[in-house]
Design a protein around this motif. Structure first.
Motif, PDB file in Angstrom:
ATOM      1  N   ASP A  91       0.828  -1.210   0.000  1.00 31.63           N
ATOM      2  CA  ASP A  91       0.000   0.000   0.000  1.00 31.63           C
ATOM      3  C   ASP A  91       0.860   1.256   0.000  1.00 31.63           C
ATOM      4  OD1 ASP A  91      -2.193  -1.627   0.033  1.00 31.63           O
ATOM      5  OD2 ASP A  91      -2.556  -1.448   2.193  1.00 31.63           O
ATOM      6  N   ALA A  92       1.942   1.208   0.816  1.00 33.01           N
ATOM      7  CA  ALA A  92       2.831   2.368   0.850  1.00 33.01           C
ATOM      8  C   ALA A  92       3.489   2.589  -0.520  1.00 33.01           C
ATOM      9  CB  ALA A  92       3.898   2.172   1.930  1.00 33.01           C
ATOM     10  N   ALA A  93       3.922   1.470  -1.130  1.00 35.45           N
ATOM     11  CA  ALA A  93       4.542   1.588  -2.454  1.00 35.45           C
ATOM     12  C   ALA A  93       3.545   2.110  -3.479  1.00 35.45           C
ATOM     13  CB  ALA A  93       5.099   0.237  -2.882  1.00 35.45           C
ATOM     14  N   GLU A  94       2.310   1.577  -3.424  1.00 35.53           N
ATOM     15  CA  GLU A  94       1.287   2.037  -4.362  1.00 35.53           C
ATOM     16  C   GLU A  94       0.947   3.510  -4.132  1.00 35.53           C
ATOM     17  OE1 GLU A  94      -1.989  -0.556  -3.893  1.00 35.53           O
ATOM     18  OE2 GLU A  94      -1.078  -2.232  -4.986  1.00 35.53           O
ATOM     19  N   ALA A  95       0.886   3.916  -2.848  1.00 34.09           N
ATOM     20  CA  ALA A  95       0.608   5.327  -2.553  1.00 34.09           C
ATOM     21  C   ALA A  95       1.735   6.218  -3.075  1.00 34.09           C
ATOM     22  CB  ALA A  95       0.427   5.516  -1.043  1.00 34.09           C
ATOM     23  N   LYS A  96       2.975   5.743  -2.909  1.00 34.59           N
ATOM     24  CA  LYS A  96       4.115   6.523  -3.400  1.00 34.59           C
ATOM     25  C   LYS A  96       4.077   6.637  -4.917  1.00 34.59           C
ATOM     26  CE  LYS A  96       9.145   6.710  -3.212  1.00 34.59           C
ATOM     27  NZ  LYS A  96      10.381   6.038  -2.714  1.00 34.59           N
ATOM     28  N   VAL A  97       3.769   5.490  -5.554  1.00 40.71           N
ATOM     29  CA  VAL A  97       3.680   5.504  -7.012  1.00 40.71           C
ATOM     30  C   VAL A  97       2.550   6.418  -7.475  1.00 40.71           C
ATOM     31  CG1 VAL A  97       3.158   4.079  -9.023  1.00 40.71           C
ATOM     32  CG2 VAL A  97       4.720   3.224  -7.275  1.00 40.71           C
ATOM     33  N   ALA A  98       1.409   6.344  -6.750  1.00 41.86           N
ATOM     34  CA  ALA A  98       0.283   7.200  -7.122  1.00 41.86           C
ATOM     35  C   ALA A  98       0.629   8.676  -6.954  1.00 41.86           C
ATOM     36  CB  ALA A  98      -0.939   6.845  -6.274  1.00 41.86           C
ATOM     37  N   ALA A  99       1.327   8.986  -5.841  1.00 35.68           N
ATOM     38  CA  ALA A  99       1.730  10.387  -5.629  1.00 35.68           C
ATOM     39  C   ALA A  99       2.694  10.847  -6.716  1.00 35.68           C
ATOM     40  CB  ALA A  99       2.366  10.523  -4.250  1.00 35.68           C
ATOM     41  N   GLU A 100       3.640   9.942  -7.052  1.00 40.65           N
ATOM     42  CA  GLU A 100       4.589  10.303  -8.108  1.00 40.65           C
ATOM     43  C   GLU A 100       3.872  10.483  -9.442  1.00 40.65           C
ATOM     44  OE1 GLU A 100       7.491   7.253  -8.023  1.00 40.65           O
ATOM     45  OE2 GLU A 100       8.517   8.003  -6.228  1.00 40.65           O
ATOM     46  N   LYS A 101       2.910   9.578  -9.719  1.00 40.21           N
ATOM     47  CA  LYS A 101       2.155   9.696 -10.963  1.00 40.21           C
ATOM     48  C   LYS A 101       1.344  10.990 -10.983  1.00 40.21           C
ATOM     49  CE  LYS A 101       0.059   6.200 -12.697  1.00 40.21           C
ATOM     50  NZ  LYS A 101      -0.823   5.024 -12.864  1.00 40.21           N
TER      51      LYS A 101
END
Length: 383
Positions: free
Chosen positions: A220-230
């Motif tokens: 979830d943290a990785a996905e949130a980071k990826v989403a924020a970066e996106k």
């Protein structure tokens, strides 16, 4: 060895013998004229002085040794020992003597006395097990001797196999108590093993759940980071796209003049404007400063227009009109096509003015006046 000699008989027991006939009449034993109870010729109390123990005194008693024939059950017959000199010897008395002899010192033997058969009723004898099937007894009937065998051979054989399963019997288990104990221990071990396995499974399950939760948290943290970066990248891309669009627009749009000062903006209220508020954007500049076409279009009108002074109207392809007012001179004619940056006139102070400046108005295709500054900025121009 103890003797199984019968208990001594009572000395006071006699068997009477009579010498008289049992005919009634005078002078007979039972005649009415008889002077005594049982007769005249009595040498003792009950007859001729005969005593049972005297007849038995010369008999020798010896130990009795049971044999296979003597202990074999007699089926279907009930034998009663004959009376010997008035004493009845039954199998019951003999059985009591045998039991007493065995309890005192073991089973006695008799070498000369003939064996006496012991009989039981058919109802009992038929239900008794075969003597040869009993542990430790079959050797007596087969003639085998225990002299050469270990003393524990008979004792080690169980009297019963109750409680011993077929598998245990095949494995050589003969003690029911030990078999039960072994089964209890085995069951306890199985239960303990099951409990340990259950506890281990619970620990493994808890560890797996914890690992799964940690992995999900990291995911979830990785996905949130990826989403924020996106999202950040999308915003940056949007800004770049807008900048590129404005840059393209700026290439096709230009400000109407240079070296200017904004003195009045759209919507300002004041008595100097006939409508009660300012309807355009004022660029103050020296008289004669060139006025350029903001975008490509066609000259719709060019001439003097009352309070606007000399005014040029440039119509764009989408129908929007740009009004250039208070010019000192006009350099284009009606119907003329111009491109971005072409000079269409000069700054002046004609009409209702207080000084030289360019009054710029923007009208939509339906004729509504809008804020020129916002319109110019929307096309990438910095005012």
């Amino acid at each position: 060895m103890a003797s199984n000699k019968p208990a001594p008989e009572s000395p006071s027991r006699f068997v009477p013998e009579y010498s008289h006939d049992f005919t009634a009449g005078p002078g007979t034993a039972f005649g009415p004229d008889h002077g005594s109870d049982y007769g005249t010729d009595r040498g003792s109390d009950f007859g001729n002085g005969f005593r049972a123990d005297e007849a038995e005194a010369d008999r020798a008693w010896e130990e009795w040794n049971p044999t296979e024939e003597s202990v074999r059950p007699v089926r279907g017959k009930h034998r009663v020992a004959k009376q010997r000199n008035g004493l009845a010897r039954s199998s019951t008395v003999l059985g009591v003597g045998v039991i007493a002899a065995v309890g005192a010192g073991g089973m006695a033997t008799a070498q000369s006395k003939p064996p006496v058969s012991i009989s039981l009723p058919d109802s009992i004898a038929d239900n008794l097990p075969d003597a040869k099937s009993l542990p430790g007894v079959s050797a007596l009937f087969s003639g085998e001797s225990d002299a050469g065998k270990p003393e524990t051979a008979t004792a080690s054989a169980p009297l019963t196999t109750a409680g011993i399963t077929t598998a245990e019997a095949e494995q050589g288990t003969t003690d029911a108590g030990e078999a039960l104990r072994a089964r209890i221990l085995q069951q306890a071990e199985q239960q303990q093993g099951a409990a340990d396995a259950e506890a281990k499974a619970a620990e493994e399950k808890a560890a797996a759940e914890k690992a799964a939760a940690e992995a999900k948290k990291q995911q979830d943290a990785a996905e949130a980071k990826v989403a924020a970066e996106k999202k950040k990248a999308a915003e940056e891309a949007k800004k770049k796209a807008e900048a590129l669009r404005l840059a393209k627009l700026a290439a096709s749009y230009s400000l109407p003049t240079t070296s200017y000062t904004i003195t009045s903006t759209f919507g300002e209220a004041g008595s100097m404007w006939s409508s009660g508020y300012h309807t355009g954007l004022d660029f103050a500049a020296p008289t004669g400063t060139p006025i350029k076409a903001i975008h490509s279009g066609t000259i719709k009108s060019a001439g003097y227009s009352g309070s606007y002074g000399y005014r040029t109207v440039l119509e764009l392809e989408d129908g929007t009109e740009l009004w250039f007012c208070h010019q000192s001179s006009i350099d284009v004619a009606v119907g003329q096509k111009v491109t971005t940056g072409d000079t269409i006139g000069r700054v002046g102070a004609t009409g209702n003015v207080t000084g030289p400046h360019l009054h710029l108005e923007v009208h939509t295709p339906d004729g509504t006046g809008i804020d020129p500054m916002a319109w110019l900025r929307a096309r990438g121009l910095t005012v």
